[in-house]
Design an enzyme around this catalytic site. Structure first.
Site, mmCIF file in Angstrom:
data_model
loop_
_atom_site.group_PDB
_atom_site.id
_atom_site.type_symbol
_atom_site.label_atom_id
_atom_site.label_comp_id
_atom_site.label_asym_id
_atom_site.label_seq_id
_atom_site.Cartn_x
_atom_site.Cartn_y
_atom_site.Cartn_z
ATOM 1 N N GLY A 104 0.795 -1.220 0.000
ATOM 2 C CA GLY A 104 0.000 0.000 0.000
ATOM 3 C C GLY A 104 0.828 1.270 0.000
ATOM 4 O O GLY A 104 0.328 2.337 0.364
ATOM 5 N N LEU A 105 2.102 1.186 -0.413
ATOM 6 C CA LEU A 105 2.956 2.382 -0.478
ATOM 7 C C LEU A 105 3.254 2.776 -1.931
ATOM 8 O O LEU A 105 4.193 3.517 -2.213
ATOM 9 C CB LEU A 105 4.252 2.164 0.315
ATOM 10 C CG LEU A 105 4.068 1.933 1.821
ATOM 11 C CD1 LEU A 105 5.409 1.804 2.516
ATOM 12 C CD2 LEU A 105 3.257 3.059 2.466
ATOM 13 N N SER A 108 3.930 0.495 -7.504
ATOM 14 C CA SER A 108 3.643 0.516 -8.945
ATOM 15 C C SER A 108 3.647 1.950 -9.482
ATOM 16 O O SER A 108 4.204 2.216 -10.554
ATOM 17 C CB SER A 108 2.327 -0.195 -9.264
ATOM 18 O OG SER A 108 1.258 0.379 -8.573
ATOM 19 N N ASP A 152 -2.090 7.935 -6.333
ATOM 20 C CA ASP A 152 -0.735 7.407 -6.161
ATOM 21 C C ASP A 152 0.225 8.050 -7.148
ATOM 22 O O ASP A 152 1.352 8.410 -6.806
ATOM 23 C CB ASP A 152 -0.724 5.887 -6.367
ATOM 24 C CG ASP A 152 -1.691 5.177 -5.438
ATOM 25 O OD1 ASP A 152 -2.154 5.820 -4.479
ATOM 26 O OD2 ASP A 152 -1.968 3.997 -5.684
HETATM 27 C C1 GLA Z 1 -4.945 2.353 -4.367
HETATM 28 C C2 GLA Z 1 -5.246 3.084 -5.672
HETATM 29 C C3 GLA Z 1 -5.531 4.554 -5.411
HETATM 30 C C4 GLA Z 1 -6.579 4.739 -4.322
HETATM 31 C C5 GLA Z 1 -6.259 3.879 -3.102
HETATM 32 C C6 GLA Z 1 -7.359 3.898 -2.075
HETATM 33 O O1 GLA Z 1 -3.755 2.838 -3.821
HETATM 34 O O2 GLA Z 1 -4.175 2.957 -6.572
HETATM 35 O O3 GLA Z 1 -5.924 5.176 -6.615
HETATM 36 O O4 GLA Z 1 -7.863 4.452 -4.816
HETATM 37 O O5 GLA Z 1 -6.004 2.528 -3.456
HETATM 38 O O6 GLA Z 1 -7.500 5.151 -1.518
#
Ligand code: GLA
Length: 343
Positions: A104-105, A108, A152
């Protein structure tokens, strides 16, 4: 044509989760870990992509795209740059990354943005940082087949490590937001792996679209009050309620100078992600609870898409290591292996 090198950071989102594909507000900060890309024309017939950390090499051409998932992000960037009219010769491409993968960081997005920055330098492309983020998002959606929002890629392309970036994902307007005085960011990995494409991410997105449709709104960003959501069936109402309340929390945090107030907004975000959006897991809930119980923590929540991955906490400045050292053994006592990712 010489060699070009570029890098781009991962990000941690402080507040504003699952709001970006609803045209809403997000508040990420860049992390110190970077992904680096180097490229040069190889004079051959095909692209040769080598990812040092993965120990993988992919060979491909525009007519024969790579099968490996990691290579699809790079391939997408190359294909989109070519679609804009650039001549892209076969290249040797080296990738190395410090950004942890699958927690979650935004590993990609860091790969996409670093690849596009490198192509900008190598080919002399006229691309600004917002256009880089937009192309990076398209690479992820069209070539890696994850229907992500733009947070992101915007964060990797435009955010700094020492302050948060408030982004309106509809207009792409943005503003720096200093962290509350006396606070600092800590990120812990729950150790629970998370695969974004295989998870409920695309399903949540579809639920939000269905909710907006039933409300007659272009997107959930346009919802004006909680009462408006009463007409929706239970699941869609809770999804929409998360988006509505989360947008309000981001805007409140963006004008919040007090760390304790900011922390309370993070705690409320976690509860909403757990109960209304249903993207938490028992392990994330436990790790967040242990963080929230620590006296040097102002607030904590899961960060990123959820379904596993990392938690972010706002701590008293300089107390991050102490908090991690107190929380991780308690998490381990429950049978889970976590680790400190930031700082
Ligand atoms: C992933 C997605 C982002 C966003 C988050 C949730 O990181 O790539 O676009 O939707 O999940 O906030």
């Amino acid at each position: 044509m010489n060699e070009a090198v570029a890098q781009a950071p991962g990000r941690v989102n402080l507040l504003g989760e699952h709001t970006d594909y609803n045209d809403g507000f997000v508040l990420p900060v860049a992390i110190a870990q970077q992904t680096r890309v180097a490229m040069r024309a190889n004079g051959g017939e095909e692209f040769v992509l080598h990812a040092a950390d993965l120990g993988q090499t992919a060979h491909f051409t525009f007519d024969a795209p790579p099968a490996d998932h990691f290579a699809s992000y790079v391939f997408g960037c190359l294909a989109l740059v070519r679609e804009r009219g650039a001549q892209v010769p076969p290249l040797d491409i080296e990738v190395s990354s410090e950004v942890p993968i699958g927690v979650g960081l935004s590993s990609s997005a860091a790969l996409e943005v670093a690849t596009l920055r490198c192509l900008r330098t190598l080919l002399g492309l006229a691309l600004d940082d917002v256009e880089i983020a937009q192309l990076a998002q398209r690479a992820e959606i069209e070539y890696a087949h994850v229907r992500c929002g733009i947070m992101d890629q915007m964060a990797s392309s435009l955010a700094a490590t020492d302050r948060a970036l408030l982004i309106d994902t509809r207009s792409l307007q943005r503003r720096d937001v200093p962290l509350p005085a006396g606070s600092a960011v800590l990120v812990l990995d729950s150790g629970v792996p998370r695969t974004l494409a295989g998870s409920g991410y695309n399903q949540r997105r579809a639920e939000c679209e269905a909710a907006a449709r039933q409300l007659g709104r272009a997107s959930l960003r346009d919802v004006e009050s909680l009462a408006e959501l009463d007409v929706l069936p239970d699941v869609l109402r809770r999804r929409a309620r998360h988006v509505f309340t989360e947008n309000a929390r981001v805007l409140a945090a963006a004008t919040c100078s007090d760390a304790a107030d900011f922390g309370r907004l993070m705690n409320a975000s976690h509860a909403s992600l757990r109960d209304d959006y249903e993207v938490s897991t028992p392990e994330l809930d436990l790790l967040v609870k242990l963080l929230q119980e620590h006296p040097a923590v102002f607030g904590a929540r899961l960060t990123g898409a959820g379904f596993g991955g990392a938690c972010v906490a706002l701590c008293r400045a300089h107390a991050q290591d102490e908090v991690a050292a107190a929380v991780l053994p308690r998490y381990a006592a429950a049978g889970h292996v976590g680790r400190q990712l930031v700082p």
